[in-house]
Design a protein around this motif. Sequence first.
Motif, short mmCIF file in Angstrom:
data_model
loop_
_atom_site.label_atom_id
_atom_site.label_comp_id
_atom_site.label_asym_id
_atom_site.label_seq_id
_atom_site.Cartn_x
_atom_site.Cartn_y
_atom_site.Cartn_z
N GLU A 261 0.83 -1.20 0.00
CA GLU A 261 0.00 0.00 0.00
C GLU A 261 0.87 1.25 0.00
O GLU A 261 0.55 2.24 -0.66
N LYS A 262 1.97 1.21 0.72
CA LYS A 262 2.89 2.34 0.76
C LYS A 262 3.48 2.61 -0.63
O LYS A 262 3.72 3.76 -1.01
N LEU A 263 3.72 1.54 -1.39
CA LEU A 263 4.28 1.69 -2.73
C LEU A 263 3.32 2.43 -3.67
O LEU A 263 3.76 3.06 -4.64
N LEU A 264 2.03 2.36 -3.36
CA LEU A 264 1.05 3.08 -4.19
C LEU A 264 1.21 4.59 -4.10
O LEU A 264 0.68 5.32 -4.94
N LEU A 265 1.95 5.06 -3.12
CA LEU A 265 2.21 6.49 -2.95
C LEU A 265 3.53 6.92 -3.60
O LEU A 265 3.86 8.11 -3.60
N ASP A 266 4.28 5.96 -4.13
CA ASP A 266 5.61 6.23 -4.67
C ASP A 266 5.51 6.70 -6.13
O ASP A 266 5.15 5.91 -7.01
N PRO A 267 5.83 7.97 -6.41
CA PRO A 267 5.74 8.47 -7.78
C PRO A 267 6.78 7.85 -8.73
O PRO A 267 6.66 8.00 -9.95
N LEU B 290 7.08 4.74 -9.20
CA LEU B 290 6.52 3.48 -9.70
C LEU B 290 5.25 3.77 -10.50
O LEU B 290 4.69 4.86 -10.42
N ILE B 291 4.81 2.78 -11.23
CA ILE B 291 3.51 2.86 -11.88
C ILE B 291 2.49 2.49 -10.82
O ILE B 291 2.44 1.34 -10.36
N ARG B 292 1.72 3.47 -10.38
CA ARG B 292 0.88 3.31 -9.20
C ARG B 292 -0.49 2.71 -9.53
O ARG B 292 -1.53 3.34 -9.41
N ASN B 293 -0.44 1.48 -9.94
CA ASN B 293 -1.64 0.70 -10.24
C ASN B 293 -1.69 -0.42 -9.21
O ASN B 293 -0.76 -1.23 -9.12
N ARG B 294 -2.75 -0.45 -8.41
CA ARG B 294 -2.85 -1.41 -7.30
C ARG B 294 -2.66 -2.85 -7.78
O ARG B 294 -1.93 -3.63 -7.16
N LEU B 295 -3.31 -3.23 -8.86
CA LEU B 295 -3.20 -4.61 -9.34
C LEU B 295 -1.76 -4.95 -9.74
O LEU B 295 -1.27 -6.03 -9.44
N LYS B 296 -1.10 -4.01 -10.38
CA LYS B 296 0.28 -4.25 -10.80
C LYS B 296 1.22 -4.29 -9.59
O LYS B 296 2.11 -5.14 -9.53
N ILE B 297 1.01 -3.40 -8.63
CA ILE B 297 1.85 -3.39 -7.41
C ILE B 297 1.73 -4.72 -6.67
O ILE B 297 2.73 -5.33 -6.28
N TYR B 298 0.50 -5.19 -6.47
CA TYR B 298 0.28 -6.45 -5.73
C TYR B 298 0.71 -7.67 -6.55
O TYR B 298 1.08 -8.70 -5.97
N SER B 299 0.66 -7.58 -7.86
CA SER B 299 1.02 -8.73 -8.70
C SER B 299 2.47 -9.15 -8.52
O SER B 299 2.81 -10.32 -8.68
N VAL B 300 3.34 -8.21 -8.14
CA VAL B 300 4.76 -8.54 -7.97
C VAL B 300 4.91 -9.55 -6.83
O VAL B 300 5.65 -10.54 -6.94
#
Length: 195
Positions: A81-87, A89-99
């Motif tokens: 969730e913290k990564l979703l605030l990181d400019p 990265l590509i801030r797409n929840r599905l992509k962040i969690y897919s890793v």
Amino acid sequence: MAVTKRCGWASGDLDIMREYHDTEWGVPLHDDRLLFEFLCLEGAQAGLSWRTVLLKRDNYRRAYHDFDIDKVAAMKDRQLEKLLLDPGLIRNRLKIYSVRDNAQASLEAIEEFGSLDAYLWSFVGGKTISNRWQGMGDVPASTPVSDRMSKALKKRGFRFVGTTICYAFMQATGMVNDHVVSCFRHRMRTVRREE
């Protein structure tokens, strides 16, 4: 003065694209951590340009523990969730969690096959498929092999691994040699250096 001929996508004025093309793209890769990195980065690219992802690559390495599969598999929701605030990265929840999902699926594949390398390269019989495309327009977006890879990866719980993503992954990691025949890299069979 002779002009170095490259694949069309790397002939622009962006140094990072030329460097990537000249030193990485299409070079056979057999390191589990780097294979995992490329699989995740190709997934992050979905719907975007590779240039966008390449410019953010160092940020992804920092955010995902340099793509250490064990560490990424153990990441908690709050970290993601913290990564979703990181400019960076590509801030797409599905992509962040897919890793994280892909790390967990990778660990299962490693347990079964001995390495991610052995599993992923099994789709091409352990050796590079060398194509002889005349122009970039001849290069397919997917193949029956990438179709099989995509289906198998999805069944194992990998995410963002459609057939087009799988084919881009195969190109990047040297499972296929898709440098056009006029490109100076077409005949080069060097081993990618470890990072």
